[in-house]
Scaffold this motif. Structure first.
Motif, PDB file in Angstrom:
ATOM      1  N   LEU A   6       0.827  -1.202   0.000  1.00  0.00           N
ATOM      2  CA  LEU A   6       0.000   0.000   0.000  1.00  0.00           C
ATOM      3  C   LEU A   6       0.863   1.255   0.000  1.00  0.00           C
ATOM      4  O   LEU A   6       0.603   2.198  -0.756  1.00  0.00           O
ATOM      5  CB  LEU A   6      -0.951  -0.014   1.210  1.00  0.00           C
ATOM      6  N   SER A   7       1.892   1.292   0.822  1.00  0.00           N
ATOM      7  CA  SER A   7       2.755   2.470   0.865  1.00  0.00           C
ATOM      8  C   SER A   7       3.541   2.626  -0.434  1.00  0.00           C
ATOM      9  O   SER A   7       3.771   3.742  -0.911  1.00  0.00           O
ATOM     10  CB  SER A   7       3.692   2.410   2.070  1.00  0.00           C
ATOM     11  N   ALA A   8       3.944   1.528  -1.078  1.00  0.00           N
ATOM     12  CA  ALA A   8       4.639   1.595  -2.365  1.00  0.00           C
ATOM     13  C   ALA A   8       3.705   2.140  -3.437  1.00  0.00           C
ATOM     14  O   ALA A   8       4.107   2.945  -4.284  1.00  0.00           O
ATOM     15  CB  ALA A   8       5.163   0.216  -2.752  1.00  0.00           C
ATOM     16  N   ALA A   9       2.443   1.724  -3.402  1.00  0.00           N
ATOM     17  CA  ALA A   9       1.465   2.217  -4.375  1.00  0.00           C
ATOM     18  C   ALA A   9       1.224   3.705  -4.191  1.00  0.00           C
ATOM     19  O   ALA A   9       1.109   4.469  -5.164  1.00  0.00           O
ATOM     20  CB  ALA A   9       0.172   1.441  -4.247  1.00  0.00           C
ATOM     21  N   ILE A  10       1.174   4.166  -2.960  1.00  0.00           N
ATOM     22  CA  ILE A  10       0.956   5.589  -2.679  1.00  0.00           C
ATOM     23  C   ILE A  10       2.153   6.410  -3.149  1.00  0.00           C
ATOM     24  O   ILE A  10       2.005   7.456  -3.784  1.00  0.00           O
ATOM     25  CB  ILE A  10       0.666   5.807  -1.181  1.00  0.00           C
ATOM     26  N   VAL A  11       3.354   5.943  -2.865  1.00  0.00           N
ATOM     27  CA  VAL A  11       4.567   6.656  -3.276  1.00  0.00           C
ATOM     28  C   VAL A  11       4.664   6.704  -4.793  1.00  0.00           C
ATOM     29  O   VAL A  11       4.951   7.754  -5.379  1.00  0.00           O
ATOM     30  CB  VAL A  11       5.826   5.998  -2.650  1.00  0.00           C
ATOM     31  N   LEU A  12       4.456   5.587  -5.455  1.00  0.00           N
ATOM     32  CA  LEU A  12       4.517   5.571  -6.917  1.00  0.00           C
ATOM     33  C   LEU A  12       3.417   6.423  -7.538  1.00  0.00           C
ATOM     34  O   LEU A  12       3.616   7.071  -8.561  1.00  0.00           O
ATOM     35  CB  LEU A  12       4.445   4.140  -7.428  1.00  0.00           C
ATOM     36  N   GLY A  13       2.248   6.414  -6.944  1.00  0.00           N
ATOM     37  CA  GLY A  13       1.157   7.255  -7.431  1.00  0.00           C
ATOM     38  C   GLY A  13       1.488   8.733  -7.281  1.00  0.00           C
ATOM     39  O   GLY A  13       1.202   9.549  -8.150  1.00  0.00           O
ATOM     40  N   GLY A  14       2.108   9.062  -6.158  1.00  0.00           N
ATOM     41  CA  GLY A  14       2.512  10.454  -5.945  1.00  0.00           C
ATOM     42  C   GLY A  14       3.586  10.903  -6.911  1.00  0.00           C
ATOM     43  O   GLY A  14       3.591  12.044  -7.390  1.00  0.00           O
ATOM     44  N   LEU A  15       4.522  10.027  -7.244  1.00  0.00           N
ATOM     45  CA  LEU A  15       5.572  10.370  -8.194  1.00  0.00           C
ATOM     46  C   LEU A  15       5.035  10.526  -9.609  1.00  0.00           C
ATOM     47  O   LEU A  15       5.503  11.363 -10.371  1.00  0.00           O
ATOM     48  CB  LEU A  15       6.680   9.306  -8.163  1.00  0.00           C
ATOM     49  N   SER A  16       4.070   9.714  -9.955  1.00  0.00           N
ATOM     50  CA  SER A  16       3.531   9.805 -11.306  1.00  0.00           C
ATOM     51  C   SER A  16       2.729  11.095 -11.500  1.00  0.00           C
ATOM     52  O   SER A  16       2.669  11.628 -12.595  1.00  0.00           O
ATOM     53  CB  SER A  16       2.682   8.585 -11.632  1.00  0.00           C
ATOM     54  N   VAL A  17       2.136  11.617 -10.448  1.00  0.00           N
ATOM     55  CA  VAL A  17       1.390  12.869 -10.544  1.00  0.00           C
ATOM     56  C   VAL A  17       2.354  14.018 -10.785  1.00  0.00           C
ATOM     57  O   VAL A  17       2.103  14.912 -11.588  1.00  0.00           O
ATOM     58  CB  VAL A  17       0.546  13.103  -9.269  1.00  0.00           C
ATOM     59  N   GLN A  18       3.493  14.008 -10.109  1.00  0.00           N
ATOM     60  CA  GLN A  18       4.455  15.089 -10.270  1.00  0.00           C
ATOM     61  C   GLN A  18       5.204  14.986 -11.591  1.00  0.00           C
ATOM     62  O   GLN A  18       5.691  15.970 -12.107  1.00  0.00           O
ATOM     63  CB  GLN A  18       5.445  15.072  -9.108  1.00  0.00           C
ATOM     64  N   ALA A  19       5.326  13.810 -12.143  1.00  0.00           N
ATOM     65  CA  ALA A  19       6.052  13.626 -13.389  1.00  0.00           C
ATOM     66  C   ALA A  19       5.245  14.079 -14.596  1.00  0.00           C
ATOM     67  O   ALA A  19       5.792  14.300 -15.664  1.00  0.00           O
ATOM     68  CB  ALA A  19       6.456  12.167 -13.552  1.00  0.00           C
TER      69      ALA A  19
END
Length: 98
Positions: A6-19
């Motif tokens: 869950l935390s990996a999904a949140i981090v990756l989701g957050g990075l994709s928004v900024q990218a």
């Protein structure tokens, strides 16, 4: 384990928004200038009323060039020292804003 996924999904989701590249709205303005065609005339062809208006409204200036269009409007290039101005008048000497 679930917390790790869950935390990996949140981090990756957050990075994709900024990218993601921000979309910029481009405004395009188009201007059209309509100008009557003026033909150059000699200083002798400028009516006395127009010359009088220039002398009264713009003292200590010199008439450099004069132009006339089909509507009997005058485009006058005047100068005072090293400064140059363009003034538009009608045949009666009334100043026109253009």
């Amino acid at each position: 384990m679930k917390k790790l996924i869950l935390s990996a999904a949140i981090v990756l989701g957050g990075l994709s928004v900024q990218a993601a590249a921000p979309s910029l709205a481009t405004k395009m303005a188009q201007s059209v200038t309509i100008q009557d065609e003026f033909t150059e005339v000699g200083a002798d062809a400028v009516p006395a009323a127009v010359k009088s208006t220039i002398e009264k409204s713009f003292p200590n200036t010199k008439l450099e060039k004069a132009y006339k269009n089909a509507k009997n409007e005058y485009k006058l290039e005047i100068s005072s020292g090293d400064k140059k101005y363009v003034v538009y008048t009608d045949a009666s000497g009334n100043i026109i804003k253009k």
